[in-house]
Scaffold this active site. Structure first.
Site, PDB file in Angstrom:
ATOM      1  N   GLU A   1      -4.432   6.593  -0.598  1.00 33.32           N
ATOM      2  CA  GLU A   1      -4.039   5.178  -0.543  1.00 33.32           C
ATOM      3  C   GLU A   1      -2.597   4.987  -0.991  1.00 33.32           C
ATOM      4  O   GLU A   1      -1.858   4.197  -0.414  1.00 33.32           O
ATOM      5  CB  GLU A   1      -4.977   4.319  -1.402  1.00 33.32           C
ATOM      6  CG  GLU A   1      -6.391   4.218  -0.862  1.00 33.32           C
ATOM      7  CD  GLU A   1      -6.451   3.563   0.514  1.00 33.32           C
ATOM      8  OE1 GLU A   1      -5.497   2.869   0.907  1.00 33.32           O
ATOM      9  OE2 GLU A   1      -7.465   3.766   1.214  1.00 33.32           O
TER      10      GLU A   1
ATOM     11  N   TYR B   1      -4.405  -4.166  -4.286  1.00 30.04           N
ATOM     12  CA  TYR B   1      -4.876  -3.446  -3.094  1.00 30.04           C
ATOM     13  C   TYR B   1      -5.481  -2.102  -3.475  1.00 30.04           C
ATOM     14  O   TYR B   1      -6.606  -1.766  -3.065  1.00 30.04           O
ATOM     15  CB  TYR B   1      -3.717  -3.237  -2.090  1.00 30.04           C
ATOM     16  CG  TYR B   1      -4.128  -2.223  -1.055  1.00 30.04           C
ATOM     17  CD1 TYR B   1      -4.934  -2.603   0.002  1.00 30.04           C
ATOM     18  CD2 TYR B   1      -3.794  -0.871  -1.200  1.00 30.04           C
ATOM     19  CE1 TYR B   1      -5.389  -1.663   0.922  1.00 30.04           C
ATOM     20  CE2 TYR B   1      -4.237   0.074  -0.296  1.00 30.04           C
ATOM     21  CZ  TYR B   1      -5.039  -0.332   0.761  1.00 30.04           C
ATOM     22  OH  TYR B   1      -5.502   0.602   1.638  1.00 30.04           O
TER      23      TYR B   1
ATOM     24  N   ASP C   1      -4.323  -5.638   2.794  1.00 24.95           N
ATOM     25  CA  ASP C   1      -3.045  -4.981   3.087  1.00 24.95           C
ATOM     26  C   ASP C   1      -2.472  -5.652   4.343  1.00 24.95           C
ATOM     27  O   ASP C   1      -3.000  -6.676   4.793  1.00 24.95           O
ATOM     28  CB  ASP C   1      -3.216  -3.463   3.253  1.00 24.95           C
ATOM     29  CG  ASP C   1      -3.918  -3.108   4.561  1.00 24.95           C
ATOM     30  OD1 ASP C   1      -4.521  -4.006   5.192  1.00 24.95           O
ATOM     31  OD2 ASP C   1      -3.847  -1.931   4.972  1.00 24.95           O
TER      32      ASP C   1
END
Ligand code: SF4
Length: 375
Positions: free
Chosen positions: A48, A131, A149
């Site tokens: 991520e 996020y 996102d």
């Protein structure tokens, strides 16, 4: 993070139908990406962090190399900053790499090496924002935590017809929707493919593969039937874009000095943009301040231009003139903390700027006007 009030309520039946449709589509169409084959929060977190602002294809290779060298949160916590930045080399936004290492140290020191399972604890770690916290909690731990996102923002804006200037009010609205729509864990028992992690990944996958910024493939979209933007012919108009920032032109003179199969590289300052990375000796001819000072060494150009390279660094549009260099006064031995001779493999280990890697790759492929001795 306190839960914002939903601003665009979605009927419970519609919510359930949306989840089922999208998660079923995801089960059929999802790309087989390495970080999707695990529930371990560590590799999910690394992927991520790498995927932010970076293409999937660029991440694949870095992800494998990073985990090969630093396979656990403890190994990342124990690694030197130089090693972590070198493994990150090519992904840009190097602050992310430094923050990852500090966060790993926080996980080892404060949580005994196990990932915390609450949003508040994750947000207390360096570099972990809403996020990333949502991604770790929902994908690794299957907790009903939302995420937003760029892909999710685009899908929601079109699906619900959110026609607003970008800004904090719109961001709050998008997060409110994400909170409202993320499935409770119980749904996972009713319909196996509907789970918080699958839902969040499915939204992002839809944005990446179907609901793309330009020319969305609405005919292949599982949510087309209830999409406001499609119904009103505004799919390409939404979301509204922030005014474009004008790119800044940067002119550089980059020197190449060979010694057998090595090339001379210098280290950038420890603070600021691309901090601590290695690069070919560079002088800025404009005045953005990204390359302060001279070539940092007693160097001069010799002969005619080898290559002319264009490169983008965030909103900077770089034009580099690549020239053969020579010593004005050769030092007995360059200070190894500031300058060194390196082979192509060593540069990979050290961590080089994207522009330097591009110039050397062009030289190795013969795209410049002189055959390279590297590579
Ligand atoms: Fe996006 Fe088109 Fe699907 Fe609407 S129908 S969510 S615009 S791909």
């Amino acid at each position: 993070m306190s839960r914002p009030a939903p601003l665009t309520p979605v009927e419970p039946r519609s919510r359930a139908a949306l989840r089922r449709r999208l998660c079923a589509w995801f089960a059929r169409e999802r790309r087989d990406l390495p970080w999707r084959r695990t529930r371990d929060p560590y590799p999910i977190w690394i992927s991520e962090a790498m995927l932010q602002q970076t293409r999937v294809e660029a991440v694949r290779e870095h992800y494998a190399r990073f985990l090969d060298r630093l396979p656990t949160v403890a190994s990342l916590a124990a690694a030197s900053e130089d090693e972590v930045v070198a493994l990150w080399s090519g992904l840009g936004y190097y602050r992310r790499a430094r923050a990852l290492r500090l966060a790993a140290q926080g996980i080892v020191e404060r949580h005994g090496g196990s990932f915390p399972r609450t949003r508040a604890e994750l947000l207390a770690l360096p570099g972990v924002g809403p996020y990333t916290a949502g991604a770790i909690l929902s994908i690794a731990f299957q907790l009903p935590e939302p995420l937003v996102d760029g892909n999710v923002a685009r899908v929601f804006s079109r699906l619900f017809g959110i026609d607003e200037e970008p800004g904090s009010a719109t961001t709050r609205r998008l997060w409110a929707l994400a909170h409202e729509l993320v499935p409770p864990v119980t749904d996972a028992e009713d319909v196996p493919e509907v789970s918080p992690g699958n839902w969040n990944q499915a939204l992002m996958e839809l944005g990446a593969l179907v609901c793309t910024p330009r020319s969305p493939r609405c005919d292949a979209c599982p949510l087309a039937r209830r999409c406001v933007a499609l119904a009103t012919g505004r799919a390409e108009e939404l979301p509204r874009r922030a005014p474009r920032r004008e790119p800044l032109d940067v002119a550089l003179e980059v020197l190449v000095l060979w010694r057998e199969d090595t090339v001379l590289v210098v280290r950038r300052p420890a603070e600021g943009r691309m901090a601590g990375l290695w690069e070919l000796p560079t002088r800025e001819l404009t005045a953005t301040g990204l390359w302060p000072g001279e070539h940092a060494l007693a160097l001069a150009t010799e002969g005619s231009e080898l290559d002319r390279v264009s490169h983008a660094i965030t909103h900077h549009r770089v034009r580099a003139s690549v020239l053969p260099g020579r010593w004005r006064r050769e030092p007995d031995a360059p200070d190894p903390a500031r300058a060194r001779w390196a082979t192509a493999d060593e540069l990979l280990e050290l961590g080089a700027t994207g522009l330097t890697r591009k110039i050397l790759a062009r030289a190795a492929s013969g795209a410049d006007r002189r055959p390279s001795r590297l590579g």
